[in-house]
Design a protein around this motif. Structure first.
Motif, PDB file in Angstrom:
ATOM      1  N   MET A 189       0.812  -1.227   0.000  1.00 47.22           N
ATOM      2  CA  MET A 189       0.000   0.000   0.000  1.00 47.22           C
ATOM      3  C   MET A 189       0.842   1.272   0.000  1.00 47.22           C
ATOM      4  SD  MET A 189      -3.277  -0.427  -0.229  1.00 47.22           S
ATOM      5  CE  MET A 189      -4.143   0.862   0.668  1.00 47.22           C
ATOM      6  N   LEU A 224      -7.240  -2.038  -1.553  1.00 45.91           N
ATOM      7  CA  LEU A 224      -6.921  -1.028  -2.583  1.00 45.91           C
ATOM      8  C   LEU A 224      -7.943   0.108  -2.580  1.00 45.91           C
ATOM      9  CD1 LEU A 224      -5.745  -3.185  -5.628  1.00 45.91           C
ATOM     10  CD2 LEU A 224      -4.384  -2.158  -3.804  1.00 45.91           C
ATOM     11  N   HIS A 227      -6.409   3.061  -1.280  1.00 50.40           N
ATOM     12  CA  HIS A 227      -5.237   3.643  -1.942  1.00 50.40           C
ATOM     13  C   HIS A 227      -5.659   4.844  -2.793  1.00 50.40           C
ATOM     14  CE1 HIS A 227      -1.550   4.081  -4.241  1.00 50.40           C
ATOM     15  NE2 HIS A 227      -0.961   3.313  -3.338  1.00 50.40           N
TER      16      HIS A 227
END
Ligand code: GLP
Length: 266
Positions: A189, A224, A227
Motif C-alpha cells: 500500500m 486497494l 489507496h
C-alpha cells in the motif's frame, strides 16, 4: 478506484502497459517498479517489453522489487520467482539485474529476510509503480485471506486454494511449496501508484469483492479501496460480477485529455 474494462486479455495488456508507461514517464528514468509474478500481468509485460525494444521506454536505470518468493525453492528452480522474474521481466525489460530484487526464501535466513527486504525497498526510496495480479481468493502478493491489512514482508502459509491454483506450474499439488515470503499488505500500500490486472471468469468473484465489496481481510485486495492511486484493468470475463460496469465504461470514455491513454479498450 479507477476501473478500466477491456474487451479481452490482449487489450488488458495494451492498456496495462500504456498505464504503467504513463506513470513511469511521470517519475523518470530512476523509477522503482513493483513487479508481480503469475499469468495475469504477462500480456502487460509483453507490451512493455515491446515499448522497451522500440526505444519508447527506457528502463535501464530503473529498479524493481518482486512481491514474493516461495520458501525453500532453490533460486535456479524454473518456477522460483527469482527465475520467473529474470525470464519474464529482467531480460525483456533490459533491467540491470543488480537492481532487481526478490525476497530471500532460503530457509536458513528466513528470520531476517522480511526486515532485510523492507530495508532494501526503503533504501531505494520506496516503490513508485506497483503492478499487481490477484488470486482467485482475492490475495495480493501472497497475502492470503485474513492477512493483516497493515502487514509487512514476512513468511506466510499458502492456502489449499492457492496451492491448487499454482499446481499448474509444478505438475502436481504436492510439488507446490507450502510457505512463501511476501511483501505485506502495508508494504504494498506504500507504493505511490498501483496497477492491478485481472482476466478471466475465475477472477470475477475476487474482482467484484475488491472493487465493489466491503473492505475486509477476507478479500485482501479490497484494501486497494484505501489507496489514493489504484487502477484495476480487467477484461469482460473478470468484470462479469460487477454492478457498475456501465459507469466504469462511461468514466473511461469521458476521461479528460491529460488522463487519457493512447489505447482503446476494444
Ligand atoms: C500468485 C502470485 C500473485 C499473483 C496471483 C495470481 O500466486 N503470488 O502475485 O497475482 O497468484 O496468479 P495468476 O495471475 O497466475 O492468476
Amino acid at each position: 478506484m479507477e476501473v478500466i474494462i477491456c474487451s479481452n486479455e490482449t487489450k488488458v495488456g495494451e492498456i496495462g502497459a500504456a498505464k504503467v508507461a504513463k506513470l513511469v514517464a511521470e517519475i523518470g528514468s530512476h523509477v522503482v517498479l513493483g513487479i508481480a509474478t503469475g499469468s495475469s500481468p504477462l500480456a502487460t509485460y509483453h507490451c512493455l517489453a515491446n515499448l522497451v525494444a522500440s526505444g519508447e521506454l527506457d528502463l535501464s536505470m530503473a529498479s524493481a522489487f518482486a512481491l514474493d518468493e516461495y520458501v525453500g525453492l532453490p533460486v535456479d528452480h524454473p518456477e522460483s520467482y527469482h527465475a520467473t522474474i529474470a525470464r519474464t521481466i529482467t531480460e525483456p525489460f533490459r533491467l540491470n539485474p543488480a537492481r532487481v530484487h526478490v525476497p530471500d526464501g532460503d530457509p536458513s535466513r528466513l528470520d531476517t529476510a522480511g526486515q532485510r527486504y523492507e530495508a532494501q525497498i526503503s533504501a531505494a526510496g520506496g516503490v513508485d509503480v506497483q503492478i499487481l495480479g490477484v488470486g482467485a481468493n482475492g490475495h495480493i502478493g501472497f497475502n492470503e485471506p485474513t492477512s493483516s491489512l497493515t502487514s509487512r514482508t514476512r513468511v506466510k502459509t499458502l492456502t489449499p486454494r492457492t496451492i491448487t491454483d499454482n499446481a499448474r506450474f509444478f505438475g502436481s499439488t504436492t510439488a507446490v511449496p507450502r510457505h512463501c515470503i511476501t511483501q505485506g499488505i502495508g508494504t504494498i500500500m506504500e507504493a505511490r501508484a498501483i496497477v492491478l490486472v485481472a482476466t478471466g471468469e475465475l477472477k470475477a468473484a475476487a474482482v467484484s469483492a475488491i472493487i465493489e465489496g466491503a473492505l475486509t481481510s477476507m478479500w485482501p485486495g479490497s484494501v486497494l479501496q484505501l489507496h489514493p492511486r489504484a487502477t484495476c484493468i480487467i477484461d469482460e470475463a473478470a468484470a462479469g460480477s460487477l454492478k457498475l460496469t456501465n459507469y466504469y465504461k462511461q468514466v473511461y470514455a469521458n476521461l479528460p485529455d491529460w488522463q487519457r491513454l493512447a489505447v482503446d479498450t476494444n
